[in-house]
Design a protein around this motif. Structure first.
Motif, mmCIF file in Angstrom:
data_model
loop_
_atom_site.group_PDB
_atom_site.id
_atom_site.type_symbol
_atom_site.label_atom_id
_atom_site.label_comp_id
_atom_site.label_asym_id
_atom_site.label_seq_id
_atom_site.Cartn_x
_atom_site.Cartn_y
_atom_site.Cartn_z
ATOM 1 N N UNK A 42 0.848 -1.197 0.000
ATOM 2 C CA UNK A 42 0.000 0.000 0.000
ATOM 3 C C UNK A 42 0.877 1.239 0.000
ATOM 4 N N UNK A 43 1.138 1.800 -1.175
ATOM 5 C CA UNK A 43 1.851 3.076 -1.221
ATOM 6 C C UNK A 43 0.917 4.216 -0.821
ATOM 7 N N UNK A 44 1.465 5.211 -0.147
ATOM 8 C CA UNK A 44 0.677 6.382 0.232
ATOM 9 C C UNK A 44 -0.438 6.089 1.212
ATOM 10 N N UNK A 45 -0.163 5.366 2.297
ATOM 11 C CA UNK A 45 -1.237 4.992 3.221
ATOM 12 C C UNK A 45 -1.742 6.122 4.103
ATOM 13 N N UNK A 46 -1.023 7.240 4.142
ATOM 14 C CA UNK A 46 -1.348 8.320 5.088
ATOM 15 C C UNK A 46 -1.390 7.733 6.493
ATOM 16 N N UNK A 47 -2.460 7.964 7.227
ATOM 17 C CA UNK A 47 -2.536 7.483 8.612
ATOM 18 C C UNK A 47 -3.239 6.133 8.736
ATOM 19 N N UNK A 48 -3.503 5.482 7.603
ATOM 20 C CA UNK A 48 -3.958 4.103 7.647
ATOM 21 C C UNK A 48 -5.434 3.826 7.517
ATOM 22 N N UNK A 49 -6.177 4.689 6.852
ATOM 23 C CA UNK A 49 -7.609 4.446 6.678
ATOM 24 C C UNK A 49 -7.868 3.054 6.091
ATOM 25 N N UNK A 50 -7.128 2.697 5.041
ATOM 26 C CA UNK A 50 -7.271 1.381 4.430
ATOM 27 C C UNK A 50 -6.331 0.364 5.068
ATOM 28 N N UNK A 51 -5.195 0.804 5.565
ATOM 29 C CA UNK A 51 -4.152 -0.087 6.070
ATOM 30 C C UNK A 51 -4.659 -0.999 7.179
ATOM 31 N N UNK A 52 -5.392 -0.446 8.114
ATOM 32 C CA UNK A 52 -5.871 -1.245 9.238
ATOM 33 C C UNK A 52 -6.810 -2.351 8.760
#
Length: 184
Positions: A42-52
């Protein structure tokens, strides 16, 4: 095409807001593409909206490699992941300005989520070549840009993905976005 600056850190709080789920629900969006045990980029995750959600779906045997050019975004992502017990599943990496620095992933990534970030990169060509190398044969990439990115710019990015070696599987309907599913 126009190059846009990276999302400012203050905007990361808006991107991670639960209210954003009214626009796009990460679980609903990602469930068809992610399975337990996967390695996800995941490039560009910012603070993780999708990451989590990616980490939840990948389960305890999977991992998410989240790559960002802003250390502050990664620090906040790590804190959010630790709060919900998902930190061990997330490999948060600081990228160079023009490269993701993911050579150790060559041919191992099962799925990539590229959401609203290619327009911020110095070179879409370099990005798609680097991402293609990380993906295993048959892996998919969900590629989306916000509708603020003009259709002509989005189509140019899709063309660069094809030139790198991706195949367009299907356009996707994601509220507030222009999106396609790509395959290696």
């Amino acid at each position: 095409m126009a190059h846009h600056d990276p999302c400012p850190v203050w905007a990361g709080y808006l991107l991670a807001s639960p209210f954003r789920k009214l626009m796009v629900n990460p679980g609903t969006l990602l469930r068809p593409y992610v399975a337990e045990g996967m390695t996800i980029l995941e490039p560009g995750p910012a603070m993780g909206f999708f990451t989590l959600e990616l980490a939840r779906l990948a389960g305890p045997t999977g991992r998410v490699v989240a790559v960002d050019v802003q250390q502050q975004m990664l620090d906040r992502l790590r804190r959010r992941a630790a709060r919900v017990g998902l930190a061990a599943r997330i490999d948060a990496r600081l990228a160079d300005h023009d490269r993701m620095q993911i050579g150790d992933l060559n041919g191992t990534v099962d799925f990539a989520l590229v959401f609203a970030c290619v327009h911020e990169m110095p070179s879409a060509d370099v990005f798609f070549r680097e991402a293609l190398t990380a993906l295993r044969k048959g892996a998919r990439m969900l590629f989306a840009e916000p509708t603020q990115v003009e259709d002509v710019e989005f189509q140019d990015e899709v063309s660069k993905a094809r030139k790198a070696g991706f195949r367009v599987e299907t356009p996707l309907a994601i509220r507030g976005s222009r999106a396609v599913l790509l395959a290696r």
